[in-house]
Each structure stands twice: as structure tokens, then as C-alpha cells.
Design an enzyme around this catalytic site. Structure first.
Site, PDB file in Angstrom:
ATOM      1  N   CYS A 141       0.818  -1.216   0.000  1.00 23.10           N
ATOM      2  CA  CYS A 141       0.000   0.000   0.000  1.00 23.10           C
ATOM      3  C   CYS A 141       0.851   1.264   0.000  1.00 23.10           C
ATOM      4  O   CYS A 141       0.500   2.255  -0.664  1.00 23.10           O
ATOM      5  CB  CYS A 141      -0.943  -0.006   1.201  1.00 23.10           C
ATOM      6  N   HIS A 196      -1.960   0.936   7.170  1.00 24.95           N
ATOM      7  CA  HIS A 196      -2.349   1.188   5.779  1.00 24.95           C
ATOM      8  C   HIS A 196      -2.015   2.624   5.405  1.00 24.95           C
ATOM      9  O   HIS A 196      -1.906   3.503   6.274  1.00 24.95           O
ATOM     10  CB  HIS A 196      -3.851   0.937   5.615  1.00 24.95           C
ATOM     11  N   ASP A 242      -8.066   5.296  -2.744  1.00 25.22           N
ATOM     12  CA  ASP A 242      -7.226   4.211  -2.238  1.00 25.22           C
ATOM     13  C   ASP A 242      -6.820   3.292  -3.387  1.00 25.22           C
ATOM     14  O   ASP A 242      -7.623   2.477  -3.858  1.00 25.22           O
ATOM     15  CB  ASP A 242      -7.984   3.409  -1.178  1.00 25.22           C
TER      16      ASP A 242
END
Length: 695
Positions: A427, A471, A487
Site C-alpha cells: 500500500c 495502511h 485508495d
């Protein structure tokens, strides 16, 4: 061991009982307590210090066994100087709570070399009690608390053996006495815990600590968060007043990274300096409203709090820091509980970014990643900002981009390598690369770091967010909409956002691959998961209602009682409880003293002896010994002279001669037999006298 050494271990010096050598059993319990008290600090004490303490304790034990001698003055000074020098070299000028506690542990270890007598035992006993209190600075979970309490129990058993070394059944009897004492005092302890006006606990003191904490930091390099993904440590737990939000909506915002320094994202503005003060760990009391949620966060040594979007502070130990972020007044050096409330989303009509803000969120290094810059310019020429964002997310969905915990090493121009060549990352890689492209296209953007997800605890009562839920995502500024969450991970690996990291990397098999001891790694074993959740639930309740039971929580609890109570009423109740406890203790002690002699078998035997003497015409005077009384009884009744003297000698043997206590019952039976014989002889002698010598 020489005869003189054995004698010194058993007898006092100059008649002072505190100079008596320490019994082997007492020393063993003392060493055991020391080992248990070091356990809660195993992860922060230097390895050399643990080894040194072990060597010093073993040295003392071998000296007790006669295999080694304790060091003399000069050798002892030499050992101390060497260990202190190693400590100074290790500390390197840092002075923190960690280093101070480590020095205290070193001092305790050195104390073993001069622990020779009962007096030294008492000194070390109280030092170890203080070490038990120090442990709560670093560990407050129920497991470590139980270990610390077990160590205190070992100290108390050792104290019993020190004062009664010949007592039979030391292990069983010692723990039985402690258990009975605990049962007697537990009701008072519970009442005082509930009603005594709460003060800030020891662990609310600010800790200037050099100890590393697991968790996100205020910088982000491409591989940082993937490292956290291999840790199953708890980050925080959350209890909602209403139903838990859907997994995909569990975005826990922590901080914003808006400045790209080479390949490292960081905060442009550092956190403002604040003077140290008490850490307000008690936030939120009373039942949760439907729109509220409670967070119990593990220590991070940072000031940021993790919250959902569109939250407002509902407790006074957390405050808004702008941009939908929240902070504590002081770093969270210990578990901290705070309460938030969900508010309505702000209106879609947003004001424009001012020039300073726009430049801030468009900042890029002057060079690097030319292919990404060229792609951004091409997309910006043909697409509006919303379309550009959708196009990039479509690229991630449609092309062969992979979400992995085993990303390849990124060379120079890492964003180019990720977007055009490797197409494999975590991520942090995708969030950083997307923010770079958006800024190169003229769209203000920033990286948001926090956690996403959270697994339910027992019965779904609360959520457990772990470090592998760490994250990073992107927020872009769109005209008329303000900051919008984007995202890239949701486009590349939707399962990561919908159900968690385990499902996202299931085919790769990399979930917690470096943590073989984690229960979360073995989620296919239902029994292990059940045990883990039950243990977590116990620890969660312990943290909330025992460790976190402070002033606000206490007042909230008291307000629910009939009539409502404040600090004044709490003071009256506490004084009443203490007074009642002292009264009961006094009455029980008085009755025990009064009936102690009657309950003692030897005391009853002496009472019977005195009655026999008085019935035989021998007055019993205060202060007389049984032998004096036996001699006077022999003059009056010669027929019982030998039995009376034997009884007196048996009494003296019991009270004044050092014998094994295992003969206690045998001695008592002997005295009873002698008393029966004396009574029988007196009765026969009386009958003989009444009938005359001829009969």
C-alpha cells in the site's frame, strides 16, 4: 563446607537475630522472586544486564551451597566498577526512564554479592517490592500483573521461612497462609479500590523513554508499512455504541504526510513541542451513545490518535488538530483510552485552497521519475481531475498490478519502476506513487497513514486493530468536493479493503510468515482462535476496568448508585470502610489473644497441671516454673514425685530446647499421658491415705 561455616549459617552473631545467616529455602524463594520480576522487562533490558544479573544470583546461590565464596571488599568493588562502566558505555549519555530503571536492576543484581544475613534479606525484600512497582511503568496487562503478584507471593513465602526455618511443609503451608490472608483482606481491598478517591496511577507519569515501539511513524518509505504487516501486535481496540461499521469503512486516520524528500514522505510541519506533564489516560465514561465509540490504544510514544473520518472528540484527553486529525496533549507512553463521536459529513461546498496550501500539496522534488511526470502531463492535458483519478484507478484494476508483501527492491526513480516495470508493491508503494502522479498532473494530493480494518473480538463486542492492519492511502483535492479519499489498494486488491490482509495475500502465502508464534497466523485452527480471543477479552476488560479505573470512571460509577455520589461522599465511605476494618481487626485480634492459650494444646496441658497442683494442696504462684511446682508437689505427695518431675522436664524440653517441630504432636501426647498418670497416682494415693496403711 567447614564446621565453622556451618556454624555461622545457623547461629547469630553477637546475639543479634538480624545477623543470622539466611536459610537456604528463604534464599531460594528470594532468587525465584527476582527472576519473576525481571520477566516483565525482558524486552527492554540489555542482554548483557540480564546475563550479569543471572551470574550474580547464581554466584550467591553457589556460595550458599558452599561451592564458592562471596567476594571480599576489593573484589566486590571491582565487579561493581566493571558493570557500572559497561552500563555507562551502553547508555551513552542518554537519561530516560528506561536507563534509570535499568540502572536500578543493575543495583539489585549487585546487591546479591552482599546479601549474607537476615538483615540483608530484609533490605533486598523491600528493594524487590519496589522493583515490582517499577514493572507497572512498562507493563500493565493482566498476564504481567499476575506474574508480578506471583513474585510478591514468593517474597512473602521466603519471609516466612526466614523467620521460621524449621517449619514443616514450607511450600504448602506458606502458600496456604498467604491464601488465607488474601481471602481475609480481599473484600477490604476491593471496597477500597472501588470507593477510595482515585489518584493518577504510577504509569500516568510521562515516560521519557528510548524504547522502540511497534507502530506507524511520522515518515513513510516504500517498505515501512510492509514491515509492520508482519506484526500481529495490537494497535488499539474499539467499542461502538451501535453496530460495528462495515469492514470497508474502517479507515482509521492517524497523520498526514505531505512532503516528499527524495523517496521518503514526511510531515512538512513538525509536531509542536509541549512540556511534559501527566498523561491523561482516562477518557470517556458512562454508556456509549449510538454515534460514539471508545478506543483503547496501546502505547506508541506519539501524540496522534486514530479516528474514523468525520469524528469529533467526546472526551477531554484528545483534541482536534485540523484536517480531521486528532492529538493527545502528551505522548501516549502507556495504554490510553479516549472517546470519539461520529458527526455528519461536511457539506460538499468547500472553499478553495489558498496559494500556500496549493503549493504545499503540489510539492515534488525538482527531478526524478521522468516517465511518471510525462504520463501525468499527458493525462492532465486530456482529462479533468475527477476523470484523471478514475483513469489511474482503472489502470490499476485493468493492468497486471499486484499487491504483495514481497515487493522487489526499487532502484532510483522508484515510482517509474513501480508504475511501468515491476508493477508489484504494497500500500505504501502505490499510495506514494499515486500522490506523485496526481501532483505532477497539478492535482493537490497527500498521503494519509493509519490503519484499515479490524477483526471482531469475542461476540463482536469490540474490534481489534493490529499492526498488520497498518495502511496508507491518498486524499486528493477536487473542486466543489474538498478532500476525497482515493485508495489505490482498493483498486488493485479489493479483498484487502473488504476482508483484510490475510485474504489479500492468501495465494502468496506471506501473511505473518516471519511470526511463527502468532495465533493470528493459524486462523484455520478454531480452537486456537477461540483461546486467543478469550485471552484478549480478559485483558481488554482488565485494561478498561482495573488499569483504567481512574477519577472520571469512578465518579461515573458512583453517579449510577442511588442518590449519586461525589468526592465528599467517597471520602466519608472510605473513612467508614477503613474504620470498620480496623474495628473488626481489633476485635478479632483481641479474641484471638484471649482464646489463644485455650486453643493451644500445650497451654491447656499447663492449665490442667496447675489445677492438679492446687487440688493437691500446692498453691500456684505467678512466675513459678513447672519444675519448682513439681518439687513442692513431691514434698506434699511423694507418690507422684517422679511423674511430676518427668512432666516438668517434658515442658522445659518443649519450650526451651531446640527440637524439630515435627515432634510437636508427640510431645503433646506425652504430656497428656503424664497428666493422666499423675491424676491416677494422686487418686490411688488419696484412697490409700483414707483407708490407712494396714488396709
Amino acid at each position: 563446607m567447614s564446621l565453622l561455616s556451618r556454624f555461622s549459617l545457623r547461629h547469630a552473631v553477637d546475639g543479634d537475630s538480624t545477623m543470622q545467616a539466611i536459610p537456604t529455602g528463604a534464599l531460594l524463594w528470594l532468587i525465584g522472586a527476582f527472576v519473576l520480576l525481571l520477566a516483565p522487562q525482558w524486552d527492554r533490558l540489555p542482554l548483557w544486564l540480564v546475563a550479569a544479573c543471572a551470574v550474580l544470583a547464581v554466584w550467591r546461590w553457589l556460595a550458599q551451597q558452599g561451592r564458592f565464596r562471596l567476594p571480599g571488599r576489593w573484589l566486590k568493588i571491582g565487579v561493581m566498577l566493571v558493570l557500572v562502566a559497561v552500563y555507562v558505555a551502553t547508555v551513552q549519555g542518554r537519561f530516560t526512564v528506561d536507563t534509570a530503571a535499568s540502572f536500578f536492576v543493575l543495583a539489585v543484581g549487585l546487591k546479591w554479592l552482599e546479601t549474607r544475613t537476615a538483615r540483608d534479606f530484609y533490605v533486598l525484600f523491600f528493594i524487590l517490592i519496589y522493583l515490582a512497582a517499577v514493572n507497572f511503568l512498562f507493563q500493565q496487562s493482566i498476564i504481567w500483573a499476575l506474574i508480578t503478584f506471583a513474585a510478591i507471593g514468593c517474597l512473602l513465602v521466603g519471609l516466612q521461612i526466614l523467620n521460621a526455618p524449621a517449619l514443616p511443609g514450607n511450600f504448602r503451608a506458606g502458600w496456604k497462609r498467604l491464601g488465607l490472608l488474601l481471602l481475609k483482606t480481599l473484600p477490604i481491598v476491593v471496597l477500597l479500590f472501588v470507593f477510595f478517591p482515585r489518584m493518577a496511577p504510577l504509569w500516568s507519569v510521562p515516560l521519557v523513554s528510548g524504547q522502540a515501539r511497534s507502530g506507524i511513524s511520522d515518515t513513510m518509505r516504500p517498505g515501512d508499512i510492509s514491515n509492520l504487516a508482519q506484526s500481529s501486535e495490537r494497535a488499539f481496540r474499539v467499542t461502538f455504541g451501535d453496530e460495528n461499521p462495515a469492514y470497508r469503512d474502517r479507515y482509521w486516520r492517524g497523520l498526514i504526510l505531505d512532503y516528499l524528500d527524495g523517496e521518503t514522505w514526511r510531515q512538512r510541519d513538525e509536531e509542536p513541542f509541549r512540556r511534559l506533564g501527566r498523561v491523561a489516560t482516562d477518557g470517556g465514561a458512562g454508556p456509549l451513545a449510538e454515534n460514539e465509540y471508545d478506543v483503547l490504544m496501546e502505547p506508541t510514544d506519539q501524540r496522534w490518535a486514530f479516528t474514523l473520518e468525520n469524528s469529533v472528540a467526546a472526551s477531554n484527553n484528545v483534541f482536534g488538530a485540523g484536517e480531521d486529525l486528532f492529538r493527545f496533549e502528551r505522548p501516549a507512553n502507556s495504554p490510553i483510552r479516549y472517546r470519539m463521536a461520529l458527526a455528519e459529513a461536511p457539506s460538499a461546498s468547500m472553499s478553495e485552497l489558498n496559494p500556500v496550501q496549493r503549493n504545499r500539496y503540489l510539492q515534488l522534488p525538482p527531478s526524478g521519475n521522468p516517465r511518471t511526470r510525462a504520463l501525468a502531463e499527458t493525462m492532465a492535458a486530456d482529462l479533468k481531475p475527477e476523470q484523471l483519478v478514475d483513469t489511474l484507478m482503472g489502470r490499476f484494476r485493468e493492468q497486471a498490478y499486484y499487491y504483495t508483501l514481497r515487493p522487489p527492491a526499487m532502484p532510483d526513480d522508484g515510482v517509474d519502476a513501480l508504475l511501468f516495470d515491476n508493477k508489484r508493491g504494497f500500500c505504501a508503494h502505490y499510495a506514494g506513487a499515486s500522490t506523485f502522479l496526481f501532483r505532477a498532473a497539478g492535482i493537490p494530493a497527500r498521503v494519509v497513514v493509519g490503519y484499515q480494518g479490524g477483526d471482531p473480538g469475542v461476540g463482536g463486542e469490540y474490534l481489534i486493530v493490529r499492526q498488520y492492519d497498518a495502511h496508507a492511502w491518498v486524499e486528493v483535492w477536487l473542486e466543489g468536493r474538498g478532500w476525497v479519499r482515493v485508495d489505490p489498494t482498493a483498486a488493485i486488491a479489493p479483498s484487502r479493503i473488504e476482508s483484510g490482509l490475510r485474504d489479500a495475500v492468501e495465494e502468496e502465502g506471506s501473511f505473518l510468515e516471519n511470526d511463527v508464534t502468532s495465533l493470528q497466523r493459524y486462523q484455520d485452527f478454531a480452537a486456537l482462535q477461540w483461546v486467543g480471543l478469550q485471552l484478549d477479552r480478559i485483558n481488554y476488560q482488565w485494561q478498561r476496568w482495573v488499569v483504567g479505573y481512574q477519577g472520571q470512571s469512578q465518579l461515573d460509577l458512583m453517579s449510577r448508585l442511588p442518590g449519586g455520589m461525589g468526592l465528599k461522599e467517597l471520602g466519608y465511605i472510605t473513612a467508614g470502610i477503613v474504620g470498620l476494618a480496623l474495628l473488626i481487626a481489633g476485635v478479632v485480634s483481641g479474641l484471638s489473644l484471649k482464646s489463644g492459650e485455650r486453643r493451644d494444646g500445650f497451654g491447656r496441658a499447663l492449665d490442667n497441671w496447675r489445677r492438679i497442683c492446687q487440688q493437691a494442696g500446692v498453691p500456684v504462684r505467678s512466675g513459678e516454673t513447672p519444675m519448682v511446682q513439681a518439687e513442692r508437689l513431691a514434698l506434699v505427695r511423694p507418690a507422684v514425685a517422679e511423674s511430676a518431675r518427668t512432666f516438668a522436664r517434658a515442658v522445659n524440653s518443649h519450650y526451651y530446647r531446640q527440637e524439630p517441630l515435627s515432634q510437636r504432636d508427640e510431645d503433646l501426647h506425652r504430656l497428656k499421658r503424664l497428666l493422666k498418670a499423675i491424676k491416677r497416682q494422686l487418686r490411688h494415693d488419696g484412697q490409700r491415705r483414707s483407708t490407712g496403711p494396714d488396709q
